[in-house]
Write a protein that holds these residues in place. Sequence first.
Motif, PDB file in Angstrom:
ATOM      1  N   LEU A  46     -13.109  11.565  -2.235  1.00 51.10           N
ATOM      2  CA  LEU A  46     -12.036  12.278  -1.533  1.00 51.10           C
ATOM      3  C   LEU A  46     -12.648  13.329  -0.625  1.00 51.10           C
ATOM      4  O   LEU A  46     -13.718  13.874  -0.922  1.00 51.10           O
ATOM      5  CB  LEU A  46     -11.080  12.935  -2.536  1.00 51.10           C
ATOM      6  N   THR A  60       1.672   5.553  -0.546  1.00 49.28           N
ATOM      7  CA  THR A  60       1.160   6.919  -0.415  1.00 49.28           C
ATOM      8  C   THR A  60       1.412   7.601  -1.746  1.00 49.28           C
ATOM      9  O   THR A  60       2.567   7.757  -2.173  1.00 49.28           O
ATOM     10  CB  THR A  60       1.855   7.677   0.725  1.00 49.28           C
ATOM     11  N   LYS A  98       0.864  -1.185   0.000  1.00 49.07           N
ATOM     12  CA  LYS A  98       0.000   0.000   0.000  1.00 49.07           C
ATOM     13  C   LYS A  98       0.902   1.238   0.000  1.00 49.07           C
ATOM     14  O   LYS A  98       1.764   1.391   0.871  1.00 49.07           O
ATOM     15  CB  LYS A  98      -0.919   0.006   1.215  1.00 49.07           C
ATOM     16  N   VAL A 130      -7.671   4.226  -4.562  1.00 49.27           N
ATOM     17  CA  VAL A 130      -8.200   4.303  -3.199  1.00 49.27           C
ATOM     18  C   VAL A 130      -8.791   2.952  -2.795  1.00 49.27           C
ATOM     19  O   VAL A 130      -8.521   2.444  -1.701  1.00 49.27           O
ATOM     20  CB  VAL A 130      -9.252   5.435  -3.067  1.00 49.27           C
ATOM     21  N   SER A 131      -9.569   2.341  -3.682  1.00 46.90           N
ATOM     22  CA  SER A 131     -10.183   1.050  -3.336  1.00 46.90           C
ATOM     23  C   SER A 131      -9.144  -0.066  -3.226  1.00 46.90           C
ATOM     24  O   SER A 131      -9.364  -1.047  -2.518  1.00 46.90           O
ATOM     25  CB  SER A 131     -11.286   0.681  -4.325  1.00 46.90           C
ATOM     26  N   HIS A 159      -4.487   2.132  -1.379  1.00 55.91           N
ATOM     27  CA  HIS A 159      -3.437   3.143  -1.367  1.00 55.91           C
ATOM     28  C   HIS A 159      -3.955   4.422  -0.718  1.00 55.91           C
ATOM     29  O   HIS A 159      -5.152   4.715  -0.756  1.00 55.91           O
ATOM     30  CB  HIS A 159      -2.968   3.456  -2.792  1.00 55.91           C
ATOM     31  N   LYS A 160      -3.050   5.177  -0.125  1.00 55.20           N
ATOM     32  CA  LYS A 160      -3.387   6.490   0.440  1.00 55.20           C
ATOM     33  C   LYS A 160      -3.171   7.512  -0.665  1.00 55.20           C
ATOM     34  O   LYS A 160      -2.039   7.753  -1.096  1.00 55.20           O
ATOM     35  CB  LYS A 160      -2.497   6.792   1.653  1.00 55.20           C
ATOM     36  N   VAL A 161      -4.240   8.115  -1.153  1.00 57.61           N
ATOM     37  CA  VAL A 161      -4.164   9.122  -2.203  1.00 57.61           C
ATOM     38  C   VAL A 161      -4.346  10.494  -1.556  1.00 57.61           C
ATOM     39  O   VAL A 161      -5.315  10.721  -0.830  1.00 57.61           O
ATOM     40  CB  VAL A 161      -5.242   8.895  -3.289  1.00 57.61           C
ATOM     41  N   ASP A 169      -7.926  14.425   2.572  1.00 57.97           N
ATOM     42  CA  ASP A 169      -7.126  13.903   1.470  1.00 57.97           C
ATOM     43  C   ASP A 169      -6.479  15.022   0.643  1.00 57.97           C
ATOM     44  O   ASP A 169      -6.018  14.789  -0.473  1.00 57.97           O
ATOM     45  CB  ASP A 169      -8.003  13.048   0.539  1.00 57.97           C
ATOM     46  N   ILE A 211      -8.210   7.064  -9.991  1.00 54.46           N
ATOM     47  CA  ILE A 211      -7.959   7.495  -8.612  1.00 54.46           C
ATOM     48  C   ILE A 211      -8.889   6.761  -7.655  1.00 54.46           C
ATOM     49  O   ILE A 211      -8.470   6.334  -6.577  1.00 54.46           O
ATOM     50  CB  ILE A 211      -8.048   9.030  -8.496  1.00 54.46           C
ATOM     51  N   LYS A 212     -10.133   6.575  -8.055  1.00 52.30           N
ATOM     52  CA  LYS A 212     -11.063   5.792  -7.223  1.00 52.30           C
ATOM     53  C   LYS A 212     -10.557   4.363  -7.048  1.00 52.30           C
ATOM     54  O   LYS A 212     -10.616   3.803  -5.950  1.00 52.30           O
ATOM     55  CB  LYS A 212     -12.456   5.795  -7.856  1.00 52.30           C
TER      56      LYS A 212
END
Length: 192
Positions: free
Chosen positions: A114, A5, A3, A82-83, A86-88, A118, A78-79
Amino acid sequence: MKKLTILIDMDDTIENLCETWVEYLNEVHNTDVSIEDIKEWDMTKAFPTLTKSEIFEPLNTVELWHRVKPLPHAVEVIKKLVSDGHKVVIVTASHPETIQLKLDNVLFKYFPFLTYKDVIVASQKQLIQGDIFIDDAPHNLEGRKFGKFLFEAPHNKSYDAKKENMIRVNDWRKIYQYIHFLSLVIDRLEDV
């Protein structure tokens, strides 16, 4: 899968601010500038007949921000990041007077998964640490050890990204593939 960042710039990385801004200025001031004419970070050079105030005033209007749209596949990728766990974090150097317009009319409208937690607003993005940084401004990526993705834009085409070990990208689906691969490699390396 490791995971990560993932730090992501907003303007011209996940949305089309520059293109929209140029179109808006052309409409309002009857100029004929194309996005390809923006060859430097300083956009004022492409509009020599306009004052700095005339160029930057639209950033304070809701009308401009209503026109700004996400780049192709940015929302879905990006969604998915996140799923995937990962930390976005959206890292933007927005001016304090325009940040709320940008967040309300673009980021939270198109990226509702977000939240404020975030988002980091910082003029010195180099100080913010993460595993991966995606930005259209090369100076924000310089000096980082790895995970540097330079999102292509007319104003950075002449920049030597290879010299700084940056990966040039212009497609969010490709970015996902790179990040997924990196997270798998890092995970395996940590297991060794």
